[in-house]
Design an enzyme around this catalytic site. Structure first.
Site, PDB file in Angstrom:
ATOM      1  N   ASP A 129       0.851  -1.185   0.000  1.00  9.93           N
ATOM      2  CA  ASP A 129       0.000   0.000   0.000  1.00  9.93           C
ATOM      3  C   ASP A 129       0.887   1.235   0.000  1.00  9.93           C
ATOM      4  OD1 ASP A 129      -2.523   1.267   0.014  1.00  9.93           O
ATOM      5  OD2 ASP A 129      -2.395   1.604   2.167  1.00  9.93           O
ATOM      6  N   HIS A 136      -3.738  14.192   0.364  1.00  9.85           N
ATOM      7  CA  HIS A 136      -3.972  13.361   1.543  1.00  9.85           C
ATOM      8  C   HIS A 136      -2.811  13.469   2.530  1.00  9.85           C
ATOM      9  CE1 HIS A 136      -5.047   9.980   4.075  1.00  9.85           C
ATOM     10  NE2 HIS A 136      -3.941   9.326   3.719  1.00  9.85           N
ATOM     11  N   ARG A 145       1.208  17.290  12.673  1.00 11.24           N
ATOM     12  CA  ARG A 145       2.488  17.978  12.855  1.00 11.24           C
ATOM     13  C   ARG A 145       2.438  19.468  12.574  1.00 11.24           C
ATOM     14  NH1 ARG A 145       3.624  13.318  10.102  1.00 11.24           N
ATOM     15  NH2 ARG A 145       3.702  14.444   8.124  1.00 11.24           N
ATOM     16  N   GLU A 202     -10.698   3.937   3.482  1.00 12.19           N
ATOM     17  CA  GLU A 202      -9.761   4.659   2.617  1.00 12.19           C
ATOM     18  C   GLU A 202     -10.129   4.373   1.164  1.00 12.19           C
ATOM     19  OE1 GLU A 202      -5.677   3.896   3.541  1.00 12.19           O
ATOM     20  OE2 GLU A 202      -5.755   5.098   5.377  1.00 12.19           O
ATOM     21  N   GLU A 204      -9.367   4.025  -2.447  1.00 13.36           N
ATOM     22  CA  GLU A 204      -8.143   3.746  -3.187  1.00 13.36           C
ATOM     23  C   GLU A 204      -8.445   2.986  -4.484  1.00 13.36           C
ATOM     24  OE1 GLU A 204      -4.931   2.023  -0.998  1.00 13.36           O
ATOM     25  OE2 GLU A 204      -5.647   2.754   0.961  1.00 13.36           O
ATOM     26  N   ASP A 236      -9.006   0.191   1.966  1.00 14.14           N
ATOM     27  CA  ASP A 236      -8.047  -0.283   2.965  1.00 14.14           C
ATOM     28  C   ASP A 236      -8.506   0.234   4.328  1.00 14.14           C
ATOM     29  OD1 ASP A 236      -5.766  -1.729   3.681  1.00 14.14           O
ATOM     30  OD2 ASP A 236      -4.535   0.071   3.714  1.00 14.14           O
ATOM     31  N   ARG A 240      -7.871   4.202  13.215  1.00 14.28           N
ATOM     32  CA  ARG A 240      -7.004   5.371  13.424  1.00 14.28           C
ATOM     33  C   ARG A 240      -6.457   5.472  14.848  1.00 14.28           C
ATOM     34  NH1 ARG A 240      -5.689   6.439   8.269  1.00 14.28           N
ATOM     35  NH2 ARG A 240      -7.487   6.989   7.000  1.00 14.28           N
ATOM     36  N   GLN A 243      -3.737   2.951  15.119  1.00 16.46           N
ATOM     37  CA  GLN A 243      -2.622   3.403  14.282  1.00 16.46           C
ATOM     38  C   GLN A 243      -1.817   4.506  14.962  1.00 16.46           C
ATOM     39  OE1 GLN A 243      -3.919   4.725  10.424  1.00 16.46           O
ATOM     40  NE2 GLN A 243      -1.857   5.116   9.665  1.00 16.46           N
ATOM     41  N   TYR A 247       2.152   3.288  15.252  1.00 20.23           N
ATOM     42  CA  TYR A 247       2.824   3.419  13.956  1.00 20.23           C
ATOM     43  C   TYR A 247       4.277   3.864  14.035  1.00 20.23           C
ATOM     44  CZ  TYR A 247       2.771   8.562  13.544  1.00 20.23           C
ATOM     45  OH  TYR A 247       2.993   9.904  13.713  1.00 20.23           O
ATOM     46  N   LYS A 256      -4.099  -1.823  10.223  1.00 22.71           N
ATOM     47  CA  LYS A 256      -4.376  -2.040   8.808  1.00 22.71           C
ATOM     48  C   LYS A 256      -4.550  -3.513   8.439  1.00 22.71           C
ATOM     49  CE  LYS A 256      -3.564   2.184   6.998  1.00 22.71           C
ATOM     50  NZ  LYS A 256      -4.344   2.873   5.956  1.00 22.71           N
ATOM     51  N   THR A 260      -8.805  -5.646   4.095  1.00 22.50           N
ATOM     52  CA  THR A 260      -8.738  -4.775   2.922  1.00 22.50           C
ATOM     53  C   THR A 260      -9.718  -5.336   1.914  1.00 22.50           C
ATOM     54  OG1 THR A 260      -6.393  -4.273   3.288  1.00 22.50           O
ATOM     55  CG2 THR A 260      -7.280  -3.841   1.092  1.00 22.50           C
ATOM     56  N   THR A 352      -4.872   6.384   0.104  1.00 25.74           N
ATOM     57  CA  THR A 352      -6.052   7.244   0.028  1.00 25.74           C
ATOM     58  C   THR A 352      -5.895   8.296  -1.065  1.00 25.74           C
ATOM     59  OG1 THR A 352      -6.419   6.958   2.394  1.00 25.74           O
ATOM     60  CG2 THR A 352      -7.559   8.785   1.323  1.00 25.74           C
ATOM     61  N   GLU A 366      -9.897  12.753   7.171  1.00 25.82           N
ATOM     62  CA  GLU A 366      -9.831  14.066   6.530  1.00 25.82           C
ATOM     63  C   GLU A 366     -11.204  14.740   6.463  1.00 25.82           C
ATOM     64  OE1 GLU A 366      -7.043  14.196   2.924  1.00 25.82           O
ATOM     65  OE2 GLU A 366      -7.555  12.067   3.122  1.00 25.82           O
TER      66      GLU A 366
END
Length: 417
Positions: A129, A136, A145, A202, A204, A236, A240, A243, A247, A256, A260, A352, A366
């Site tokens: 992936d 995105h 961040r 997601e 995709e 996918d 969150r 994650q 992560y 994840k 899928t 995504t 998002e």
């Protein structure tokens, strides 16, 4: 414009210009085999093969359509794919009598889609992936961040990706059980264990690899598209909250690997050729091994729908494949540049696909801006994350002059763990 002797609605996803491949099993019985979708029907390619329609091609005698997966056919490469596609389009043409006027052959070769069960089309050995949509990546980076550090320093220099889990790839229509794992809320001092409370989708697209490459022999950018057998819709699913805790430093894991979903029909890359477009400007210019010229993207319209208990399906996102910063060829080339070997049936996915506007964002993270701006459904029902019983459906197509090259849809319903 080509026409089939089979009547096809202009808004059907499966005109003669498409002819996506799938694996099916008649409900009346029989082994799984390979067919193509045409309107509301499936053309059984194993019947055509047995009748000698492919006897003058490179697939003659190989029985590639009497298989429970597309892998054997995909491994033969682009020359074989083009030969077969040319014959199928000719056989289904309104001007060709060999099948049109042969009632006995039609009765066994053409089945209504309502009389078959679709199966996972490919035996998937590996799944990668990517994170190829700049919009995105910028949105997610801004949330976590700040705007000034939205993109990591490497993002505009290489296609970022991670190795996914092939064993949990499921066919459209399969229920998805809410995953469990560790989470650490911002106000907690220690992690908690339990079901994910921030379950997401997601939007995709994915593509299946054909012949592949030998280990230690990278695929050059000029040959990368020759590896693409066809494309499918991909969801996918993502947890969150799991994650966010797990992560760093190695990326997604439990967030994840639980599921899928992919669509059942594999749209040949050749069917998308009329919809080629220029990709986005890449600044800075990629390193030489990633430089690609000409039209390397596609105009594929994408939509996501959410159906909640007691509420009809409602569109929540409209996106487009053209928003991807990194092309499919660039992702394939980068994947193999270190010597990695891709094999027939490997699945690569885009990550995504989000555009510049709010309505073009391809996931709830998002769309709701990390839960601060809920989606309002009919009757005032709000959604921040997916709840048990919710059904998420993704669909997509290329719009031609009087016809569509469609992908069908990929759908899944969330169930409690």
């Amino acid at each position: 414009m080509k026409h089939s002797f089979i009547e096809v609605d202009p808004e059907s996803h499966f005109p003669i210009q498409n002819l996506p491949y799938g694996v099916f099993q008649p409900r009346s019985g029989g082994a799984p085999r390979i067919g193509v979708a045409i309107g509301e029907y499936v053309l059984d390619l194993s019947v055509l093969d047995d009748a000698g329609y492919f006897s003058q091609t490179s697939i003659a005698g190989k029985e590639v359509f009497q298989q429970p997966s597309l892998n054997k056919f995909m491994a033969l490469g682009r020359t074989a794919w083009k030969e077969v596609r040319t014959i199928i389009q000719q056989v289904l043409s309104s001007e060709e009598p060999t099948l049109r006027d042969n009632e006995a052959l039609r009765n066994v070769a053409l089945l209504r889609q309502g009389d078959i069960d679709l199966l996972l089309p490919v035996q998937i050995g590996d799944y990668t992936d990517f994170y190829a949509s700049k919009n995105h990546a910028e949105n997610v980076g801004t949330m976590f961040r700040g705007k000034e550090n939205a993109l990591m320093p490497n993002w505009t220099h290489l296609p970022v990706g991670y190795h996914g889990r092939a064993s949990s790839i499921v066919l459209s229509g399969t229920d998805v059980s809410r995953p469990q794992g560790q989470m650490k809320p911002s106000d907690a001092t220690e992690p908690l264990f339990g079901p994910s409370l921030q379950l997401d989708f997601e939007l995709e697209l994915g593509w299946f690899i054909g012949p592949g490459n030998k280990q230690g022999e990278p695929i050059a950018i000029e040959q990368a598209e020759d590896q693409i057998f066809g494309l499918v819709l991909v969801n996918d699913w993502s947890a969150r909250d799991i994650q966010a805790w797990e992560y760093q430093p190695l990326g997604p894991f439990l967030a994840k690997n639980f599921a899928t979903s992919i669509s059942p029909w594999v749209v040949p890359l050749d069917a998308l050729e009329p919809f080629r477009i220029e990709g986005p400007l890449q600044d800075p210019e990629p390193l030489p091994y990633l430089r690609q010229h000409g039209k390397c993207s596609y105009d594929i319209h994408l939509e996501a729908y959410l159906e909640a208990e007691g509420i009809n399906s409602q569109r929540i996102s409209t996106s487009n494949f053209r928003y991807l910063y990194w092309s499919m060829a660039q992702q394939i080339t980068h994947h193999t540049v270190g010597g990695c070997n891709l094999r027939p049936g490997d699945l690569l996915a885009s990550g995504t696909i989000s555009g510049p506007e709010k309505e073009t964002r391809g996931c709830l993270l998002e769309l709701t801006w990390r839960g601060t701006d809920p989606i309002i459904l009919d009757n005032g029902v709000e959604r921040v994350w997916l709840e048990d019983g919710d059904r998420l459906t993704i669909t997509g197509w290329c719009q031609g002059d009087g016809y569509r090259i469609g992908f069908g849809d990929v759908t899944g319903r969330i169930t409690s763990c």
